[in-house]
Design a protein around this motif. Structure first.
Motif, PDB file in Angstrom:
ATOM      1  N   VAL A 168       0.862  -1.196   0.000  1.00  0.00           N
ATOM      2  CA  VAL A 168       0.000   0.000   0.000  1.00  0.00           C
ATOM      3  C   VAL A 168       0.886   1.229   0.000  1.00  0.00           C
ATOM      4  CG1 VAL A 168      -1.752   1.318   1.270  1.00  0.00           C
ATOM      5  CG2 VAL A 168      -1.820  -1.196   1.255  1.00  0.00           C
ATOM      6  N   LEU A 169       0.704   2.072  -1.012  1.00  0.00           N
ATOM      7  CA  LEU A 169       1.332   3.394  -1.010  1.00  0.00           C
ATOM      8  C   LEU A 169       0.311   4.350  -0.421  1.00  0.00           C
ATOM      9  CD1 LEU A 169       3.430   5.567  -1.728  1.00  0.00           C
ATOM     10  CD2 LEU A 169       2.487   5.583  -4.061  1.00  0.00           C
ATOM     11  N   SER A 170       0.613   4.846   0.773  1.00  0.00           N
ATOM     12  CA  SER A 170      -0.348   5.704   1.472  1.00  0.00           C
ATOM     13  C   SER A 170       0.158   7.137   1.586  1.00  0.00           C
ATOM     14  CB  SER A 170      -0.597   5.159   2.888  1.00  0.00           C
ATOM     15  OG  SER A 170      -1.477   6.038   3.575  1.00  0.00           O
ATOM     16  N   TRP A 171      -0.684   8.072   1.173  1.00  0.00           N
ATOM     17  CA  TRP A 171      -0.426   9.486   1.449  1.00  0.00           C
ATOM     18  C   TRP A 171      -0.385   9.652   2.967  1.00  0.00           C
ATOM     19  CZ3 TRP A 171      -2.763  13.500   4.067  1.00  0.00           C
ATOM     20  CH2 TRP A 171      -2.410  14.797   3.699  1.00  0.00           C
ATOM     21  N   PHE A 230       3.230  -4.500   3.150  1.00  0.00           N
ATOM     22  CA  PHE A 230       4.094  -3.318   3.229  1.00  0.00           C
ATOM     23  C   PHE A 230       3.227  -2.061   3.192  1.00  0.00           C
ATOM     24  CE2 PHE A 230       6.689  -6.592   1.313  1.00  0.00           C
ATOM     25  CZ  PHE A 230       7.900  -6.457   1.972  1.00  0.00           C
ATOM     26  N   ILE A 231       3.542  -1.133   4.074  1.00  0.00           N
ATOM     27  CA  ILE A 231       2.928   0.200   4.030  1.00  0.00           C
ATOM     28  C   ILE A 231       4.044   1.177   3.684  1.00  0.00           C
ATOM     29  CG2 ILE A 231       1.728   2.018   5.299  1.00  0.00           C
ATOM     30  CD1 ILE A 231       0.045  -0.545   4.944  1.00  0.00           C
ATOM     31  N   TYR A 232       3.934   1.784   2.507  1.00  0.00           N
ATOM     32  CA  TYR A 232       4.916   2.786   2.071  1.00  0.00           C
ATOM     33  C   TYR A 232       4.238   4.139   2.207  1.00  0.00           C
ATOM     34  CZ  TYR A 232       8.923   4.618  -0.509  1.00  0.00           C
ATOM     35  OH  TYR A 232      10.068   5.283  -0.861  1.00  0.00           O
ATOM     36  N   ALA A 233       4.706   4.972   3.113  1.00  0.00           N
ATOM     37  CA  ALA A 233       4.074   6.272   3.360  1.00  0.00           C
ATOM     38  C   ALA A 233       4.832   7.377   2.634  1.00  0.00           C
ATOM     39  CB  ALA A 233       4.046   6.561   4.851  1.00  0.00           C
ATOM     40  N   PHE A 267       6.796  -1.194   7.581  1.00  0.00           N
ATOM     41  CA  PHE A 267       6.610   0.209   7.231  1.00  0.00           C
ATOM     42  C   PHE A 267       7.838   0.724   6.486  1.00  0.00           C
ATOM     43  CE2 PHE A 267       7.239   4.720   8.140  1.00  0.00           C
ATOM     44  CZ  PHE A 267       6.030   5.247   7.722  1.00  0.00           C
ATOM     45  N   MET A 268       7.596   1.473   5.407  1.00  0.00           N
ATOM     46  CA  MET A 268       8.693   2.028   4.608  1.00  0.00           C
ATOM     47  C   MET A 268       8.466   3.513   4.351  1.00  0.00           C
ATOM     48  SD  MET A 268       9.143  -1.058   1.811  1.00  0.00           S
ATOM     49  CE  MET A 268      10.664  -0.442   1.101  1.00  0.00           C
ATOM     50  N   HIS A 269       9.561   4.238   4.231  1.00  0.00           N
ATOM     51  CA  HIS A 269       9.512   5.664   3.889  1.00  0.00           C
ATOM     52  C   HIS A 269      10.882   6.038   3.342  1.00  0.00           C
ATOM     53  CE1 HIS A 269       9.337  10.046   4.363  1.00  0.00           C
ATOM     54  NE2 HIS A 269       8.023   9.909   4.321  1.00  0.00           N
ATOM     55  N   CYS A 270      10.908   6.938   2.374  1.00  0.00           N
ATOM     56  CA  CYS A 270      12.199   7.289   1.744  1.00  0.00           C
ATOM     57  C   CYS A 270      13.079   8.124   2.664  1.00  0.00           C
ATOM     58  CB  CYS A 270      11.947   8.028   0.439  1.00  0.00           C
ATOM     59  SG  CYS A 270      11.048   9.580   0.647  1.00  0.00           S
ATOM     60  N   GLU A 282       6.566   4.982  17.289  1.00  0.00           N
ATOM     61  CA  GLU A 282       6.441   3.527  17.458  1.00  0.00           C
ATOM     62  C   GLU A 282       6.510   2.823  16.096  1.00  0.00           C
ATOM     63  OE1 GLU A 282       2.736   2.496  19.303  1.00  0.00           O
ATOM     64  OE2 GLU A 282       3.394   0.447  19.772  1.00  0.00           O
ATOM     65  N   VAL A 283       5.835   3.394  15.101  1.00  0.00           N
ATOM     66  CA  VAL A 283       5.828   2.790  13.760  1.00  0.00           C
ATOM     67  C   VAL A 283       7.210   2.909  13.124  1.00  0.00           C
ATOM     68  CG1 VAL A 283       4.866   3.014  11.421  1.00  0.00           C
ATOM     69  CG2 VAL A 283       3.346   3.182  13.426  1.00  0.00           C
ATOM     70  N   ILE A 284       7.796   4.094  13.207  1.00  0.00           N
ATOM     71  CA  ILE A 284       9.092   4.325  12.544  1.00  0.00           C
ATOM     72  C   ILE A 284      10.179   3.460  13.176  1.00  0.00           C
ATOM     73  CG2 ILE A 284      10.874   6.057  12.038  1.00  0.00           C
ATOM     74  CD1 ILE A 284       8.536   8.160  12.131  1.00  0.00           C
ATOM     75  N   ASP A 285      10.130   3.329  14.495  1.00  0.00           N
ATOM     76  CA  ASP A 285      11.211   2.617  15.196  1.00  0.00           C
ATOM     77  C   ASP A 285      11.202   1.108  14.936  1.00  0.00           C
ATOM     78  OD1 ASP A 285      12.198   4.996  16.126  1.00  0.00           O
ATOM     79  OD2 ASP A 285      11.193   4.884  18.067  1.00  0.00           O
ATOM     80  N   GLN A 286      10.104   0.586  14.371  1.00  0.00           N
ATOM     81  CA  GLN A 286      10.061  -0.855  14.025  1.00  0.00           C
ATOM     82  C   GLN A 286      10.112  -1.061  12.515  1.00  0.00           C
ATOM     83  OE1 GLN A 286       6.916  -3.056  16.331  1.00  0.00           O
ATOM     84  NE2 GLN A 286       6.205  -0.959  16.702  1.00  0.00           N
TER      85      GLN A 286
END
Ligand code: CP
Length: 311
Positions: A168-171, A230-233, A267-270, A282-286
């Motif tokens: 999922v590519l989420s805004w 995968f959640i790509y924000a 969780f993924m982010h560039c 919490e989300v970013i740290d895992q």
């Protein structure tokens, strides 16, 4: 490979992803960049792109020059036929021909101005580099695409060995207006894989159909997250009302309770990421974000290596 500015410059994206993984997992003593030089030109700040590309070039034995336009170098005029009697000192036509005379590969990071959609989507700045450079050009990010990031993202997903993942590519929210480049590019590269991709964003944040063609789109973030691997924000500003940021009343921040709807999604982010705005601590740290950032080095190395082979 000659230039690297979008997936269309890559003959076989799957093979390139495997090459990146091979570079990562097999250290090599080869020095294919010996006596070759790389110039990196930045029109915007950068941490990951700058450091990973420099490290990649060092790994290959290349010499590196980095220039920040407007700081280390003169400000640049882009219009043809301009009478340059104002404050801008150098024309792009002259600058690129001269820079490319000093290096074997030229990397350039440009950015959307978010004022004029046609100019951004015609890649007004990158196209001048491609027109006037006498050496191969790597896009370190452009107004509408970020291919090195997307290659890295495919590598990071491939490393998990999850078959036919639901992605999922989420805004997500952001206090500033941002380009669509990472999202556009991610969709373009993911379309080459066997992933089941869904795009989730608030109304009025549609991306260009050039990139969303055939991809399911929802305005219901929670529903999109169900069973995702995968959640790509990413935040982006409006494409239709170009560069604007229509008000969003619902909460689109990625929280742990939303991640709990998924199939233990990663969780993924560039990056850079605004903590507790885009996603909670919490989300970013895992998440996979540091792995993504590290993989930028191997992705850049594979791209440089392919170009060096053709010099
Ligand atoms: N992801 C990315 O391109 O990061 P930088 O803007 O720090 O280079």
């Amino acid at each position: 490979m000659n230039n690297f500015t979008s997936i269309s410059d890559v003959e076989n994206p799957t093979k390139l992803v495997q090459q990146v993984l091979s570079i990562k997992n097999n250290s090599t003593e080869l020095n294919p960049g010996k006596d070759k030089s790389l110039a990196l030109i930045f029109f915007n700040p950068s941490l990951r792109t700058r450091m990973s590309t420099q490290k990649a070039a060092q790994n290959l034995g290349m010499d590196i020059t980095v220039m920040n336009i407007g700081e280390d170098a003169w400000n640049i005029e882009f219009e043809d036929g301009t009478v340059m009697d104002g404050s801008i000192q150098e024309h792009i036509k002259d600058a690129v021909q001269i820079i490319s005379g000093y290096c074997d590969i030229l990397g350039v990071l440009t950015f959307a101005n978010l004022q004029n959609r046609e100019e951004d989507y015609e890649e007004k700045v990158l196209s001048k580099f491609l027109e006037y450079s006498s050496v191969p050009v790597i896009s370190l990010e452009s107004a509408t695409l970020h291919p090195l990031q997307s290659l890295t993202d495919l590598v990071t997903i491939a490393e998990t060995k999850i078959q036919k993942p639901k992605v999922v590519l989420s805004w997500a929210p952001h206090p500033r207006k941002l380009p669509q480049a990472v999202a556009n590019s991610f969709l373009e590269w993911m379309a080459q894989t066997d992933a089941d991709i869904t795009l989730a964003h608030p109304e009025e944040y549609e991306l260009s159909e050039q990139f969303t063609n055939g991809i399911p789109v929802t305005h219901n973030q929670r529903r999109a997250f169900e069973d995702a691997d995968f959640i790509y924000a990413k935040n982006w500003s409006s494409y239709s009302n170009y560069g604007q940021t229509p008000v969003v009343t619902e909460d689109w921040t990625i929280t742990q309770d939303k991640m709990d709807l998924t199939n233990h999604a990663k969780f993924m982010h560039c990056m850079p990421i605004r903590r507790n705005v885009v996603a909670t601590d919490e989300v970013i740290d895992q998440s996979l974000v540091y792995k993504q950032a590290k993989n930028r080095e191997y992705a850049a190395q594979a791209v440089l290596q392919n170009i060096l082979e053709n010099l």
